[in-house]
Structures are given as structure tokens and as C-alpha cells.
Design a protein around this motif. Sequence first.
Motif, PDB file in Angstrom:
ATOM      1  N   LYS A   1     -11.894   2.380   5.264  1.00  0.00           N
ATOM      2  CA  LYS A   1     -11.847   3.643   6.005  1.00  0.00           C
ATOM      3  C   LYS A   1     -10.905   3.537   7.206  1.00  0.00           C
ATOM      4  N   THR A   2     -10.909   2.387   7.863  1.00  0.00           N
ATOM      5  CA  THR A   2     -10.001   2.180   8.995  1.00  0.00           C
ATOM      6  C   THR A   2      -8.547   2.268   8.544  1.00  0.00           C
ATOM      7  N   VAL A   3      -8.248   1.649   7.410  1.00  0.00           N
ATOM      8  CA  VAL A   3      -6.881   1.658   6.892  1.00  0.00           C
ATOM      9  C   VAL A   3      -6.470   3.065   6.483  1.00  0.00           C
ATOM     10  N   LYS A   4      -7.361   3.786   5.818  1.00  0.00           N
ATOM     11  CA  LYS A   4      -6.969   5.125   5.338  1.00  0.00           C
ATOM     12  C   LYS A   4      -6.689   6.082   6.492  1.00  0.00           C
ATOM     13  N   ARG A   5      -7.343   5.866   7.633  1.00  0.00           N
ATOM     14  CA  ARG A   5      -7.099   6.733   8.790  1.00  0.00           C
ATOM     15  C   ARG A   5      -5.710   6.528   9.384  1.00  0.00           C
ATOM     16  N   ALA A   6      -5.055   5.426   9.004  1.00  0.00           N
ATOM     17  CA  ALA A   6      -3.726   5.150   9.539  1.00  0.00           C
ATOM     18  C   ALA A   6      -2.647   6.008   8.896  1.00  0.00           C
ATOM     19  N   VAL A   7      -2.950   6.604   7.747  1.00  0.00           N
ATOM     20  CA  VAL A   7      -1.994   7.475   7.052  1.00  0.00           C
ATOM     21  C   VAL A   7      -2.660   8.833   6.869  1.00  0.00           C
ATOM     22  N   PRO A   8      -2.100   9.904   7.413  1.00  0.00           N
ATOM     23  CA  PRO A   8      -2.747  11.221   7.348  1.00  0.00           C
ATOM     24  C   PRO A   8      -3.111  11.617   5.917  1.00  0.00           C
ATOM     25  N   ASN A   9      -4.346  12.111   5.759  1.00  0.00           N
ATOM     26  CA  ASN A   9      -4.861  12.641   4.496  1.00  0.00           C
ATOM     27  C   ASN A   9      -4.998  11.594   3.396  1.00  0.00           C
ATOM     28  N   ALA A  10      -4.930  10.326   3.747  1.00  0.00           N
ATOM     29  CA  ALA A  10      -5.144   9.281   2.737  1.00  0.00           C
ATOM     30  C   ALA A  10      -6.618   9.229   2.354  1.00  0.00           C
ATOM     31  N   THR A  11      -6.911   8.662   1.194  1.00  0.00           N
ATOM     32  CA  THR A  11      -8.277   8.537   0.697  1.00  0.00           C
ATOM     33  C   THR A  11      -8.581   7.074   0.398  1.00  0.00           C
ATOM     34  N   ILE A  12      -9.844   6.797   0.122  1.00  0.00           N
ATOM     35  CA  ILE A  12     -10.246   5.446  -0.260  1.00  0.00           C
ATOM     36  C   ILE A  12      -9.524   5.009  -1.532  1.00  0.00           C
ATOM     37  N   ASN A  13      -9.348   5.939  -2.477  1.00  0.00           N
ATOM     38  CA  ASN A  13      -8.626   5.578  -3.702  1.00  0.00           C
ATOM     39  C   ASN A  13      -7.177   5.202  -3.412  1.00  0.00           C
ATOM     40  N   ASP A  14      -6.546   5.879  -2.451  1.00  0.00           N
ATOM     41  CA  ASP A  14      -5.190   5.500  -2.053  1.00  0.00           C
ATOM     42  C   ASP A  14      -5.175   4.064  -1.536  1.00  0.00           C
ATOM     43  N   VAL A  15      -6.164   3.744  -0.693  1.00  0.00           N
ATOM     44  CA  VAL A  15      -6.255   2.387  -0.143  1.00  0.00           C
ATOM     45  C   VAL A  15      -6.477   1.380  -1.266  1.00  0.00           C
ATOM     46  N   LEU A  16      -7.347   1.727  -2.216  1.00  0.00           N
ATOM     47  CA  LEU A  16      -7.621   0.818  -3.333  1.00  0.00           C
ATOM     48  C   LEU A  16      -6.343   0.484  -4.089  1.00  0.00           C
ATOM     49  N   PHE A  17      -5.546   1.503  -4.406  1.00  0.00           N
ATOM     50  CA  PHE A  17      -4.326   1.231  -5.172  1.00  0.00           C
ATOM     51  C   PHE A  17      -3.274   0.523  -4.336  1.00  0.00           C
ATOM     52  N   ALA A  18      -3.279   0.750  -3.038  1.00  0.00           N
ATOM     53  CA  ALA A  18      -2.400  -0.026  -2.165  1.00  0.00           C
ATOM     54  C   ALA A  18      -2.799  -1.495  -2.169  1.00  0.00           C
ATOM     55  N   VAL A  19      -4.102  -1.752  -2.126  1.00  0.00           N
ATOM     56  CA  VAL A  19      -4.613  -3.128  -2.167  1.00  0.00           C
ATOM     57  C   VAL A  19      -4.240  -3.791  -3.485  1.00  0.00           C
ATOM     58  N   ILE A  20      -4.382  -3.046  -4.584  1.00  0.00           N
ATOM     59  CA  ILE A  20      -4.044  -3.618  -5.892  1.00  0.00           C
ATOM     60  C   ILE A  20      -2.553  -3.941  -5.970  1.00  0.00           C
ATOM     61  N   SER A  21      -1.719  -3.007  -5.500  1.00  0.00           N
ATOM     62  CA  SER A  21      -0.276  -3.220  -5.537  1.00  0.00           C
ATOM     63  C   SER A  21       0.117  -4.427  -4.694  1.00  0.00           C
ATOM     64  N   SER A  22      -0.407  -4.494  -3.472  1.00  0.00           N
ATOM     65  CA  SER A  22      -0.098  -5.615  -2.592  1.00  0.00           C
ATOM     66  C   SER A  22      -0.647  -6.925  -3.156  1.00  0.00           C
ATOM     67  N   GLY A  23      -1.877  -6.893  -3.657  1.00  0.00           N
ATOM     68  CA  GLY A  23      -2.491  -8.105  -4.194  1.00  0.00           C
ATOM     69  C   GLY A  23      -1.754  -8.647  -5.407  1.00  0.00           C
ATOM     70  N   ILE A  24      -1.320  -7.752  -6.291  1.00  0.00           N
ATOM     71  CA  ILE A  24      -0.549  -8.193  -7.460  1.00  0.00           C
ATOM     72  C   ILE A  24       0.781  -8.799  -7.022  1.00  0.00           C
ATOM     73  N   SER A  25       1.422  -8.193  -6.017  1.00  0.00           N
ATOM     74  CA  SER A  25       2.675  -8.750  -5.509  1.00  0.00           C
ATOM     75  C   SER A  25       2.456 -10.152  -4.948  1.00  0.00           C
ATOM     76  N   LYS A  26       1.369 -10.327  -4.192  1.00  0.00           N
ATOM     77  CA  LYS A  26       1.063 -11.648  -3.647  1.00  0.00           C
ATOM     78  C   LYS A  26       0.864 -12.660  -4.772  1.00  0.00           C
ATOM     79  N   TYR A  27       0.143 -12.254  -5.798  1.00  0.00           N
ATOM     80  CA  TYR A  27      -0.144 -13.175  -6.896  1.00  0.00           C
ATOM     81  C   TYR A  27       1.131 -13.542  -7.652  1.00  0.00           C
ATOM     82  N   LEU A  28       1.979 -12.549  -7.911  1.00  0.00           N
ATOM     83  CA  LEU A  28       3.215 -12.826  -8.642  1.00  0.00           C
ATOM     84  C   LEU A  28       4.172 -13.670  -7.802  1.00  0.00           C
ATOM     85  N   ASP A  29       4.136 -13.521  -6.480  1.00  0.00           N
ATOM     86  CA  ASP A  29       4.913 -14.409  -5.621  1.00  0.00           C
ATOM     87  C   ASP A  29       4.518 -15.869  -5.847  1.00  0.00           C
TER      88      ASP A  29
END
Length: 447
Positions: free
Chosen positions: A224-252
Motif C-alpha cells: 500500500k505504501t508503494v502504490k501511494r507513490a504513483v497516483p491511482n496505482a493499485t495493489i495489482n499494479d504493485v504485484l506486477f511491478a514486483v514480478i517484473s523486477s523480481g524476474i529481472s533480478k533472477y535473470l541477472d
Amino acid sequence: MGERGDEPLTPAGRLFLQPEMNQVIHCVIGLKNPIDVDSIKSQIRDSTLLKHPRFTSLMVRDPRGVEHWRPTQIHIDDHVRVIHDHSTPINNYLAELSIDTSGLSMDKPLWEIHLLLPHKCVIFRIHHSLGDGISLMSMLLASCRKLNNPDALPTIAAPSASRTARIQFKNLIVNLWFCFVFAIQFILRCLWIRDTKSAITGGPGVELWPRKIATATFSLEHMKTVKRAVPNATINDVLFAVISSGISKYLDFRAPNGLRDGVQLTGLAMVNLRKQPGLQELSNLMRSNSGARWGNKFGMLLLPVYYYRSNSTDPLEYLKRAKAMIDRKKQSLEANFSYIVGDFVMSTLGPKFASFLNYRILCHTTFTISNVVGPQEEIMIGGNPVTFLRANNSALPHALILNMVSYAGKADMQVQVAKDIIPDPEFLAKCFEDALLEMNEQVTPKM
């Protein structure tokens, strides 16, 4: 023709009985206190589960091969398995179940309850032809009560209307354009377009490969803290951001020089198409025999995430990209389109062809993701406090399957992998957890 009293399966139910799409859902319930087996059996006999026709019917086929539900007598001992093994961790046990559907024999209704006594854990298995994750959650919560108020049902947060009510007449042209673009993309994905091969790519036959499961745990307050940093973001937006970032970290880590920045890896998301009014209406799913409400009512979204070298990207950029992408997807009505087309193909061309198309989409994408909203507060079942709720499903051609369930301020995401492709799911789960922590640190004021 079926016998009198038989009820035909829905098109989606028939799809999940095809060999390529044979799916079992596992709902995992952790308990605080030791499990009393006799008490559990008694609770099952008195539960709403045995009042619902899906759980008290056999799946039978008539002479034409058409599937029907046929009412039958329930023998509780045939559906409850007591496990005394101390040596097998819960996730290892689930990994074995994910490639084993033999326990759900067609000579009894298609559900089981496994009691892992040493782990104080209950695993509820239902065949996907009986219903989807929302149906299963409604069934579970109808039998639960709030921990701090034993007479009250649990509550589920309803989604905000700000993002779900955007499709208005003045935006009709834009909506129609997105509908057209994403419909074409969906069709092309069925036919031949596929993701770039990476260190997490599955493919035909991978659903039969041995599995491993790890759990990534997130704080909903951090999300919820993260989603408030981007106007009108939702928990699902944060979830997919986490997945995208996490996959990038893993592939690195796995293939540091294997992919160029911006490469798309596509997730296949299962989206509930019912209105989400909260638990009172969800409980009505168990009291209603209406096939329009109980069962499988979800669409699919093709959700691209993009690989970027994790040490060169602002963590919040993942969230901004995820929000922009999901906003366009919502305007496109892609999930509704996929549901309507799937129902049409099932009804006109039959389950075999529909299963073939679904299997191709799975083979042409990289991972599966589902997200089920659970109770906001702590709950108990049969007087025993629940410590966690998790879910996963049978293996798919994907080498990576992600299933998230939120409960009482946290969210557990089961990271199921084909272990010969992704041998270290624990590290991948940590990549997802670290991705959220980095975003939270980015937006949290320094003291």
C-alpha cells in the motif's frame, strides 16, 4: 442422455477435464493448534460443502461422451487423508500433488482434504471443473469466523471504483481501439507468436516435469505504501511491478548476459469476471445452485513484463510501466473477450479444440499468475485459529506458476517451478521479496 436429476457440466468445467488442461486447485490452510481428525470429519459433515451439489455429485459421461454431474452419497472417509509423515515439508508435499491427479478418482466427487498432522496444516483439493479460486474461497470462508468475534463472518475488502468505472461513453472510441488491438494480439498469440526463450521458459510437456515450490511473503502495508507513490496505482499494479523486477533480478543471476534490456516475457493472468461485492455475496455462492454464479467465471489477460538489468533501473519505473500496461488492458476488456471467445469455441467446436488453443497459449507465454483476495482479519475454522492461507494448482506447460492469496495484513505467493528449468525457487522467491522491499525503501521517508 443423462439420467433424471443429472446436471450438465459448464463449458469451462468440460475444458478442465481434458488431458492437456486437467487442473486441481490446492487451498492450503495453516492452523495454530493441533488437528483433531474426528472433529474435522464432524465439521465436514455439518458444513456448507456437503450442501452444495457440486461436492455431492459424480462426474459421469453419457453414451455420447457428454459430461454430467450425478448426485451421489458422500462417504467422508473416502475424501479425508491423514498424513503422519514428519519428514516432508508442506511445499514439497504440494509439489508432489501438483503433478499427481490420480488421487481425485472419478468414482467419487472430485475433492479431497489432506490433514498434515505434524505441520498442523490442511490441504483442500478440488478439481477445477467444480469451480475457480473465487468459488473455493467463498466455500472456505462460509465455514470460518472472525477470531476476535466468533459469531461474525470474515470480511473481504471490495475494490475501489476509481479504476473499475473508467469505461464511459466518451472513451468509447479509445476502448474499441484497445479491444481491437488486444483481440488481435490474443489471436496471434494462440497461432504462432511466442516469448523470447529465457532461463525460465517452459514448453510442451513441461507440465509432466518434477516440481518444486517456495513461498514469497509480502507485507500488504508495504504494498500500500508503494502504490501511494504513483497516483491511482493499485495493489495489482504493485504485484506486477514486483514480478517484473523480481524476474529481472533472477535473470541477472542466472543469465547475466543472456537478454537485452526491454525483452518482453508474457504472463498469463486469470481474472475474476464476477463483481467483487465482499464476503456476504460470496457466501451466497454456496447457498445458490445457480450455475451462473458458482463455478468457473474468469477470463485471461496477456500481461507483459520486461527484463531490465536490475542494477540500472529505478525500482519505481517497474510500477509506472505496470500501471500503464494494466490501465490499457482494463480499457480493452480483454478478459471479457477471452471468456466470450472461449465459451463460443467450447460450445461450437468442442472441448478438445478449446483445450488445444489454451495449451498453445500456455506454451507461447512464460508464466501464470493468479491473485485471490482473502480475509482482512485473522479468522478461525472449527475454533482453530488460521495462521496462513496459500494456494497453488496442478502443473502447466509453464516452468513458473505464481499463485498469491492475501490474509490478515500479508500476502503469500506460492512460486511453483519445473525444477529442471528453475532449480532454485527459494532464491527466485527472495528476488520477489527484495523487489518489494527496494520499492518500499525508495518511497519511505528517511528519518
